[in-house]
Scaffold this motif. Structure first.
Motif, PDB file in Angstrom:
ATOM      1  N   PHE A 147       0.828  -1.206   0.000  1.00  0.00           N
ATOM      2  CA  PHE A 147       0.000   0.000   0.000  1.00  0.00           C
ATOM      3  C   PHE A 147       0.864   1.260   0.000  1.00  0.00           C
ATOM      4  CE2 PHE A 147      -1.999   3.448   2.412  1.00  0.00           C
ATOM      5  CZ  PHE A 147      -3.110   3.683   1.621  1.00  0.00           C
ATOM      6  N   VAL A 148       1.894   1.296   0.848  1.00  0.00           N
ATOM      7  CA  VAL A 148       2.756   2.468   0.918  1.00  0.00           C
ATOM      8  C   VAL A 148       3.464   2.695  -0.411  1.00  0.00           C
ATOM      9  CG1 VAL A 148       4.803   3.439   2.023  1.00  0.00           C
ATOM     10  CG2 VAL A 148       3.045   2.363   3.424  1.00  0.00           C
ATOM     11  N   ASN A 149       3.967   1.639  -1.010  1.00  0.00           N
ATOM     12  CA  ASN A 149       4.636   1.785  -2.298  1.00  0.00           C
ATOM     13  C   ASN A 149       3.695   2.295  -3.382  1.00  0.00           C
ATOM     14  OD1 ASN A 149       7.479   1.116  -2.217  1.00  0.00           O
ATOM     15  ND2 ASN A 149       6.859  -0.907  -1.528  1.00  0.00           N
ATOM     16  N   ARG A 150       2.512   1.744  -3.448  1.00  0.00           N
ATOM     17  CA  ARG A 150       1.553   2.196  -4.463  1.00  0.00           C
ATOM     18  C   ARG A 150       1.113   3.632  -4.205  1.00  0.00           C
ATOM     19  NH1 ARG A 150      -2.248  -2.438  -6.865  1.00  0.00           N
ATOM     20  NH2 ARG A 150      -0.725  -4.127  -6.973  1.00  0.00           N
ATOM     21  N   MET A 151       0.974   3.986  -2.937  1.00  0.00           N
ATOM     22  CA  MET A 151       0.587   5.347  -2.599  1.00  0.00           C
ATOM     23  C   MET A 151       1.658   6.342  -3.032  1.00  0.00           C
ATOM     24  SD  MET A 151       1.604   7.612  -0.011  1.00  0.00           S
ATOM     25  CE  MET A 151       2.037   6.531   1.354  1.00  0.00           C
ATOM     26  N   LEU A 152       2.930   5.998  -2.823  1.00  0.00           N
ATOM     27  CA  LEU A 152       4.003   6.883  -3.251  1.00  0.00           C
ATOM     28  C   LEU A 152       4.102   6.929  -4.774  1.00  0.00           C
ATOM     29  CD1 LEU A 152       6.711   6.010  -0.585  1.00  0.00           C
ATOM     30  CD2 LEU A 152       5.382   8.108  -0.751  1.00  0.00           C
ATOM     31  N   ALA A 153       3.854   5.804  -5.420  1.00  0.00           N
ATOM     32  CA  ALA A 153       3.858   5.792  -6.883  1.00  0.00           C
ATOM     33  C   ALA A 153       2.754   6.696  -7.435  1.00  0.00           C
ATOM     34  CB  ALA A 153       3.681   4.364  -7.394  1.00  0.00           C
ATOM     35  N   LEU A 154       1.652   6.765  -6.741  1.00  0.00           N
ATOM     36  CA  LEU A 154       0.566   7.649  -7.155  1.00  0.00           C
ATOM     37  C   LEU A 154       1.019   9.097  -7.216  1.00  0.00           C
ATOM     38  CD1 LEU A 154      -2.570   7.893  -7.665  1.00  0.00           C
ATOM     39  CD2 LEU A 154      -2.791   8.253  -5.204  1.00  0.00           C
ATOM     40  N   HIS A 155       1.965   9.461  -6.339  1.00  0.00           N
ATOM     41  CA  HIS A 155       2.449  10.833  -6.267  1.00  0.00           C
ATOM     42  C   HIS A 155       3.808  11.001  -6.944  1.00  0.00           C
ATOM     43  CE1 HIS A 155      -0.775  12.279  -3.713  1.00  0.00           C
ATOM     44  NE2 HIS A 155      -0.681  11.165  -3.025  1.00  0.00           N
ATOM     45  N   GLU A 156       4.138  10.127  -7.872  1.00  0.00           N
ATOM     46  CA  GLU A 156       5.438  10.190  -8.522  1.00  0.00           C
ATOM     47  C   GLU A 156       5.664  11.526  -9.227  1.00  0.00           C
ATOM     48  OE1 GLU A 156       8.131   7.882 -11.899  1.00  0.00           O
ATOM     49  OE2 GLU A 156       6.299   6.985 -11.147  1.00  0.00           O
ATOM     50  N   TYR A 157       4.655  12.053  -9.868  1.00  0.00           N
ATOM     51  CA  TYR A 157       4.825  13.320 -10.582  1.00  0.00           C
ATOM     52  C   TYR A 157       5.235  14.426  -9.608  1.00  0.00           C
ATOM     53  CZ  TYR A 157       4.058  17.212 -13.739  1.00  0.00           C
ATOM     54  OH  TYR A 157       4.239  18.336 -14.506  1.00  0.00           O
ATOM     55  N   ASP A 158       4.555  14.492  -8.481  1.00  0.00           N
ATOM     56  CA  ASP A 158       4.880  15.494  -7.464  1.00  0.00           C
ATOM     57  C   ASP A 158       6.303  15.288  -6.957  1.00  0.00           C
ATOM     58  OD1 ASP A 158       5.065  17.111  -5.192  1.00  0.00           O
ATOM     59  OD2 ASP A 158       3.049  16.674  -4.509  1.00  0.00           O
ATOM     60  N   ILE A 159       6.659  14.056  -6.641  1.00  0.00           N
ATOM     61  CA  ILE A 159       7.997  13.756  -6.131  1.00  0.00           C
ATOM     62  C   ILE A 159       9.059  14.162  -7.149  1.00  0.00           C
ATOM     63  CG2 ILE A 159       9.548  11.902  -5.417  1.00  0.00           C
ATOM     64  CD1 ILE A 159       6.989  10.443  -4.377  1.00  0.00           C
ATOM     65  N   ARG A 160       8.855  13.787  -8.411  1.00  0.00           N
ATOM     66  CA  ARG A 160       9.833  14.094  -9.449  1.00  0.00           C
ATOM     67  C   ARG A 160      10.014  15.597  -9.604  1.00  0.00           C
ATOM     68  NH1 ARG A 160       7.739  11.303 -13.406  1.00  0.00           N
ATOM     69  NH2 ARG A 160       6.608  13.010 -14.401  1.00  0.00           N
ATOM     70  N   ALA A 161       8.914  16.357  -9.522  1.00  0.00           N
ATOM     71  CA  ALA A 161       8.994  17.802  -9.708  1.00  0.00           C
ATOM     72  C   ALA A 161       9.819  18.473  -8.614  1.00  0.00           C
ATOM     73  CB  ALA A 161       7.592  18.400  -9.744  1.00  0.00           C
ATOM     74  N   ARG A 162       9.860  17.858  -7.428  1.00  0.00           N
ATOM     75  CA  ARG A 162      10.562  18.492  -6.307  1.00  0.00           C
ATOM     76  C   ARG A 162      12.048  18.145  -6.253  1.00  0.00           C
ATOM     77  NH1 ARG A 162       6.542  20.849  -3.419  1.00  0.00           N
ATOM     78  NH2 ARG A 162       4.469  19.963  -3.787  1.00  0.00           N
ATOM     79  N   LEU A 163      12.483  17.175  -7.025  1.00  0.00           N
ATOM     80  CA  LEU A 163      13.892  16.804  -6.997  1.00  0.00           C
ATOM     81  C   LEU A 163      14.788  17.943  -7.470  1.00  0.00           C
ATOM     82  CD1 LEU A 163      13.771  13.103  -8.240  1.00  0.00           C
ATOM     83  CD2 LEU A 163      13.699  14.000  -5.895  1.00  0.00           C
ATOM     84  N   ASP A 164      14.263  18.803  -8.340  1.00  0.00           N
ATOM     85  CA  ASP A 164      15.038  19.953  -8.804  1.00  0.00           C
ATOM     86  C   ASP A 164      15.286  20.963  -7.694  1.00  0.00           C
ATOM     87  OD1 ASP A 164      15.237  18.944 -11.342  1.00  0.00           O
ATOM     88  OD2 ASP A 164      13.524  20.074 -12.129  1.00  0.00           O
ATOM     89  N   HIS A 165      14.528  20.847  -6.593  1.00  0.00           N
ATOM     90  CA  HIS A 165      14.676  21.784  -5.476  1.00  0.00           C
ATOM     91  C   HIS A 165      15.454  21.156  -4.322  1.00  0.00           C
ATOM     92  CE1 HIS A 165      11.926  24.598  -7.417  1.00  0.00           C
ATOM     93  NE2 HIS A 165      11.137  23.565  -7.669  1.00  0.00           N
ATOM     94  N   GLU A 166      16.256  20.158  -4.631  1.00  0.00           N
ATOM     95  CA  GLU A 166      17.178  19.535  -3.683  1.00  0.00           C
ATOM     96  C   GLU A 166      16.467  18.813  -2.540  1.00  0.00           C
ATOM     97  OE1 GLU A 166      20.041  22.407  -2.447  1.00  0.00           O
ATOM     98  OE2 GLU A 166      20.861  22.686  -4.458  1.00  0.00           O
ATOM     99  N   TYR A 167      15.308  18.247  -2.844  1.00  0.00           N
ATOM    100  CA  TYR A 167      14.663  17.379  -1.867  1.00  0.00           C
ATOM    101  C   TYR A 167      15.335  16.014  -1.900  1.00  0.00           C
ATOM    102  CZ  TYR A 167      10.821  20.531  -0.771  1.00  0.00           C
ATOM    103  OH  TYR A 167      10.073  21.578  -0.312  1.00  0.00           O
ATOM    104  N   ASP A 168      15.543  15.448  -0.726  1.00  0.00           N
ATOM    105  CA  ASP A 168      16.157  14.142  -0.601  1.00  0.00           C
ATOM    106  C   ASP A 168      15.052  13.090  -0.583  1.00  0.00           C
ATOM    107  OD1 ASP A 168      17.492  11.835   0.044  1.00  0.00           O
ATOM    108  OD2 ASP A 168      18.359  12.584   1.915  1.00  0.00           O
ATOM    109  N   ILE A 169      14.979  12.316  -1.649  1.00  0.00           N
ATOM    110  CA  ILE A 169      13.888  11.350  -1.763  1.00  0.00           C
ATOM    111  C   ILE A 169      13.970  10.276  -0.684  1.00  0.00           C
ATOM    112  CG2 ILE A 169      15.043   9.742  -3.348  1.00  0.00           C
ATOM    113  CD1 ILE A 169      12.373   9.636  -4.883  1.00  0.00           C
ATOM    114  N   GLU A 170      15.161  10.017  -0.170  1.00  0.00           N
ATOM    115  CA  GLU A 170      15.294   8.998   0.870  1.00  0.00           C
ATOM    116  C   GLU A 170      14.586   9.410   2.156  1.00  0.00           C
ATOM    117  OE1 GLU A 170      16.406   6.089   0.399  1.00  0.00           O
ATOM    118  OE2 GLU A 170      17.345   6.331  -1.560  1.00  0.00           O
ATOM    119  N   ARG A 171      14.463  10.714   2.393  1.00  0.00           N
ATOM    120  CA  ARG A 171      13.768  11.175   3.597  1.00  0.00           C
ATOM    121  C   ARG A 171      12.277  10.865   3.551  1.00  0.00           C
ATOM    122  NH1 ARG A 171      16.407  14.354   7.111  1.00  0.00           N
ATOM    123  NH2 ARG A 171      18.419  15.261   6.507  1.00  0.00           N
ATOM    124  N   LEU A 172      11.751  10.700   2.362  1.00  0.00           N
ATOM    125  CA  LEU A 172      10.323  10.461   2.201  1.00  0.00           C
ATOM    126  C   LEU A 172       9.947   9.023   2.516  1.00  0.00           C
ATOM    127  CD1 LEU A 172       7.495  11.339   1.230  1.00  0.00           C
ATOM    128  CD2 LEU A 172       8.279  10.913  -1.120  1.00  0.00           C
TER     129      LEU A 172
END
Length: 309
Positions: A147-172
């Protein structure tokens, strides 16, 4: 057309690979459960009392005064959330806490009214506190990792857009623990025990008992009257139990208001608090008329943001 242009720009800058390669696009952000629930028995940590608030007392029915089901527990420096129904992040803030300070999220079962705000809690904390966010540990029935993996995959677009702003994906990425009947988890000031309840046709539904040396609380989750719950809630200071009024909903896999008093009496609970109330608009006296004949202790008809311990 705009999507195609964005895809071409991505391919040009990454050699054709997704910027999330190795995470959501190709694998899972939470690739494997980093831990299993501790099934040891042992002493309850020596700490002060628990503080407990009803952050949401509602059901799938949308009502202005009842957010989705959730219960907030503070023990020592840990802040735990049992279920995360819709609106719970804002309810936590209304109580004066920062949702990013949640250290543990316990899911009773995977009905939408009990897990709807999990993605928002994780994403909001990560977005708002970019440099120091630490995802809470997520504990739930088998299937929680998926469930957690699918939920995060649902928000992949949002996650990808924030990587340009130096967000650490591992923290999520939260640590996920999948439980079984009798599984125990502990913090520095508390111990929690998961117990299976009867919410058939949901085959993996649980309640939780959380305790310190001084105080204890049991949360039923959604269940019919259940011997296993009665056993694990034995002698608890506060039993927070769902209730459905006769003539409403699906009583065959919930606990009627006419039965919940007997459950609390059999468990020897010192106080009974009703939550997950269906319907949510009835006055308290209607619920008390049904519960009082079978239970002699203090009874509280829950409402949102109420502190019960």
């Amino acid at each position: 057309m705009e999507i195609d242009q964005e895809r071409r720009r991505t391919e040009a800058t990454t050699g054709g690979a997704s910027p999330l390669a190795g995470y959501l696009s190709d694998q899972r952000l939470v690739r494997a459960s980093p831990a299993t629930a501790d099934s040891r028995t042992g002493e309850v940590p020596d700490a002060g009392p628990l503080n407990v608030w009803l952050t949401g007392t509602g059901t799938p029915a949308v009502l202005p005064g009842r957010a989705g089901p959730s219960t907030l527990i503070r023990a020592g420096t840990d802040l735990m959330l049992i279920d995360c129904g819709n609106g719970c992040a804002y309810q936590i803030a209304r109580l004066g806490f920062d949702p990013k300070d949640i250290t543990h999220i316990f899911i009773t079962h995977h009905h939408a009214d009990h897990n709807a705000d999990l993605p928002f809690l994780l994403m909001s904390g990560w977005v708002t506190h970019r440099d120091d966010y630490q995802a809470p540990r997520v504990i739930g029935p088998p299937g929680t990792l998926e469930f957690v993996n699918r939920m995060l995959a649902l928000h992949e677009y949002d996650i990808r857009a924030r990587l340009d702003h130096e967000y650490d994906i591992e923290r999520l990425a939260p640590e996920v623990i999948e439980i079984h009947d009798g599984a125990q988890m502990a913090g520095s000031a508390w111990k929690a025990t998961a117990f299976r309840v009867d919410h058939h046709p949901v085959c993996e539904a649980y309640g939780y008992r959380v305790e310190t040396r001084e105080t204890s609380v049991a949360i039923s989750g959604d269940t019919r009257p259940c011997d296993n719950l009665i056993s694990y809630a034995n002698g608890v200071d506060v039993l927070i139990h769902e209730a459905i009024y006769p003539g409403y909903g699906y009583p065959e896999y919930h606990t009627l208001s006419t039965d919940v008093g007997a459950v609390a009496t059999r468990a020897g609970a010192r106080q009974l608090v009703l939550t997950h109330l269906l319907p949510g608009h009835l006055p308290a006296v209607r619920w008390l008329e049904h519960v009082r004949p079978d239970y002699g202790g203090p009874i509280t008809v829950g409402y949102d943001l109420m502190q019960v311990m």
